[in-house]
Design an enzyme around this catalytic site. Structure first.
Site, PDB file in Angstrom:
ATOM      1  CB  SER A 159      -0.954   0.018   1.205  1.00 53.14           C
ATOM      2  OG  SER A 159      -0.266   0.387   2.372  1.00 53.14           O
ATOM      3  CE  LYS A 197      -2.258   1.906   4.888  1.00 51.98           C
ATOM      4  NZ  LYS A 197      -1.445   0.755   5.252  1.00 51.98           N
TER       5      LYS A 197
END
Length: 238
Positions: A159, A197
């Site tokens: 991701s 993230k």
């Protein structure tokens, strides 16, 4: 490695499919796992799907297919794996109340590397149980480190590929409990799962943003996310 809840849900789906050919409803999953809302089930199913354990069949309601089982559950009567006893958020969590000052980064001779503890895996995808016991040391160039305490994590998932972080990379994290908007962080979600993230704050909301359009930005309340550290560097082996 699956978290306990992920493993419980996978085995529930597997057993129900084996017995009836139909997976349990989200309401049945929520009650079986003693969760307060169906959003927790959505997160668990997404985690299992991203890690290749299940597949959602398109255009069919409640259609799930189990693709594989954890090794510990593959044999008959094998016990479910317990959550890693090494998962200790206090190892990497920022100061809460009276906390010790961060350890200074050791000074290395010219041309030498500095040993940084490898603490396990981190998900660049959906959160997984990540932080384990100190298992090894990673040699890191001194100019990659700043003041304070650092640790290393192996990246699992894709991701963050548009930020140049690939599956299998080793990220070097500077221990911290705060981060500026836009920084890449290790975030502990609901005191159980950790993920890598980009963090954004707006009002009382915290957004964990992926660097891959295949993943949605996830929004949490202020008490659901705690910063564990910020990205200091990356090591890649070819």
């Amino acid at each position: 490695m699956l978290t306990r809840k992920q493993h419980e849900l996978l085995m529930l789906i597997h057993d129900r499919l084996k017995e009836t050919g139909v997976p349990p409803s989200f309401e049945e999953m929520k009650e079986a796992l003693d969760l307060r809302s169906k959003s927790g089930i959505h997160r668990l199913i997404t985690a299992l799907e991203e890690r290749g354990f299940i597949r959602r069949l398109p255009h069919r309601a409640r259609a799930l297919e189990v693709l594989k089982l954890p090794e510990a559950a593959a044999g008959p009567g094998a016990p479910a794996p317990a959550r890693s006893k090494g998962f200790k958020p206090s190892v990497i969590e920022g100061s809460r109340g009276m906390a010790e000052a961060p350890a200074a980064t050791p000074v290395a001779p010219a041309g030498a590397s500095i040993e940084v503890p490898m603490m396990g895996r981190i998900a660049a995808g959906v959160p997984i149980a990540a932080i384990q016991d100190h298992s090894a040391n990673v040699p890191v160039p001194p100019d990659m480190l700043r003041s304070g305490e650092h640790f290393a994590l192996e990246v699992q998932g894709d991701s963050m590929i548009e930020a140049g972080i690939l599956d299998g990379d080793t990220v070097i994290i500077r221990k911290a409990d705060t981060a500026r908007n836009g920084e890449i962080v290790v975030a502990l979600v609901e005191d159980e799962e950790a993920t890598l993230k980009r963090l954004w704050r707006k009002g009382d909301s915290i957004a964990l943003e992926a660097a891959n359009p295949a993943y949605k930005t996830r929004i949490f309340g202020p008490d659901q996310v705690r910063v564990q550290g910020t990205l200091a560097g990356l090591i890649r082996r070819y």
